[in-house]
Write an enzyme that holds these catalytic residues in place. Structure first.
Site: not given
Length: 376
Positions: A92, A271
């Site tokens: 990320d 996720d």
């Protein structure tokens, strides 16, 4: 990176596919275990490979930037070599950590100035250096730098935030195109769709990122406190806009029920820290419902953790034994439950794949959601 759709459900938007990168194939729909700081907490890499059978894990740019720091990762040859992980990694961008550090950061057009949660030292993230950081980490899939607005947020703030995320995306793409892969494997950049829970903003953001023609697209800013029905509504709407031939990633989601509902809405990648975080606190997910293994009722229950479990811990340890480990504060308890929960999540998405291929996804999903709502 390629994405090949293998099958489609006739009664929903669910589909199965295969993403291929230089680190191998990723069967979708997929759940990515979260390896925040170069480790999926309490779980060995060999267990991720051999028992849980993860095709991809997630690393966190913010945390890896602070520890072990990117110069260590570069000297090691990238995160794959540093943590001895041979398969795919997605990172990320740090945008969610910016969101969570509301008392420790200042957001401007140029980027974000923030205090480390470790020692209070000052740091700076911009679209450019976040691209550089992810290059140094060596992720197969990198995320564009975005601002994740809180929920609830007023319309004008959400609109300004979304437009700034779009401008940051332009800078991310420019920097990504100006730089090169560092570790002999190709890296890929996904933009992030924002707009809070406002339909017109979400539609605008979806159309904006689609026009950038990146290899995949992510949906951010959901699962931050909004009602589940709103999450599903927004996801349903934007998956009608996002291209069908590219993978769709719903960030930070979620519960097993959320996975099934969003697979039906056309999401390919997920996720969440929930399976491992909840495991460390004694909550495990099973095919019959969720269990707080610390409860007294399991004190003399010698049945396996999950009679339909797929990992070795499901059959080698009883509920009574794992409860005992928690009562004596034994670290093995957290490890066993983490392996179990991740195994359950990966089994769930693989079962979804099988039922999509067989044409029985919706009836199976309805049955599973009914079971998953049980608190045992």
């Amino acid at each position: 990176m390629t994405f090949d759709i293998q099958s489609k459900d006739q009664n929903s938007k669910a589909r199965t596919g295969v993403i291929t990168t230089d680190h191998g194939k990723i069967s979708t729909p997929i759940f990515m275990p979260v390896g925040t700081i170069a480790t999926v907490k309490s779980v060995h890499q060999r267990e991720l490979l051999n028992d849980i059978k993860a095709d991809i894990i997630l690393g966190n740019t913010y945390h890896l930037y602070l520890r072990p720091e990117t110069d260590i990762l570069q000297k090691a040859g990238g995160l794959h070599k540093f943590m001895n992980w041979p398969k795919n990694i997605l990172t990320d961008s740090g945008g969610y950590q910016v969101y969570s550090l509301s008392e420790r950061r200042k957001i401007t057009e140029e980027g974000v100035k923030f205090k480390s949660h470790i020692d209070g030292s000052m740091h700076w993230f911009s679209p450019e250096n976040v691209m550089d950081t992810q290059r140094l980490i060596g992720a197969d899939i990198m995320m564009a730098f975005d601002e994740c607005p809180p929920y609830p947020t007023d319309y004008q703030y959400a609109k300004r935030s979304m437009h700034m995320t779009h401008r940051w995306l332009e800078r991310c793409i420019k920097r990504f195109d100006e730089t090169e892969d560092l570790y002999s494997h190709q890296q890929h950049l996904f933009p992030i769709l924002q707009g809070s829970t406002y339909k017109d903003l979400r539609q605008e953001s979806a159309k904006y990122i689609v026009a950038k023609d990146m290899p995949g697209n992510a949906i951010g800013g959901l699962s931050v406190g909004e009602p589940n029905e709103k999450m599903y509504e927004i996801t349903d709407m934007v998956t009608d806009i996002l291209p069908k031939e590219k993978p769709r990633y719903l960030m930070g989601v979620g519960t097993p029920i959320d996975l099934l509902e969003n697979i039906a809405l056309g999401i390919d990648m997920f996720d969440c820290v929930m399976p491992t975080r909840n495991a460390r606190n004694g909550m495990i997910f099973t095919s019959e419902g969720s269990i707080n293994i610390k409860n007294l009722k399991w004190r003399d229950d010698f049945s396996p953790l999950d009679k339909d479990g797929t990992t070795w811990v499901d059959h080698e340890y009883s509920k009574a034994y794992v409860r005992h480990l928690f009562t004596v504060n034994e670290l093995l308890a957290k490890q066993i439950c983490s392996i179990h929960n991740l195994g359950f999540y990966l089994k769930l998405v693989r079962q979804a794949t099988q039922h999509i291929e067989a044409g029985s996804f919706i009836s199976w999903k309805t049955k599973m959601i009914d079971q998953l709502q049980n608190r045992l």
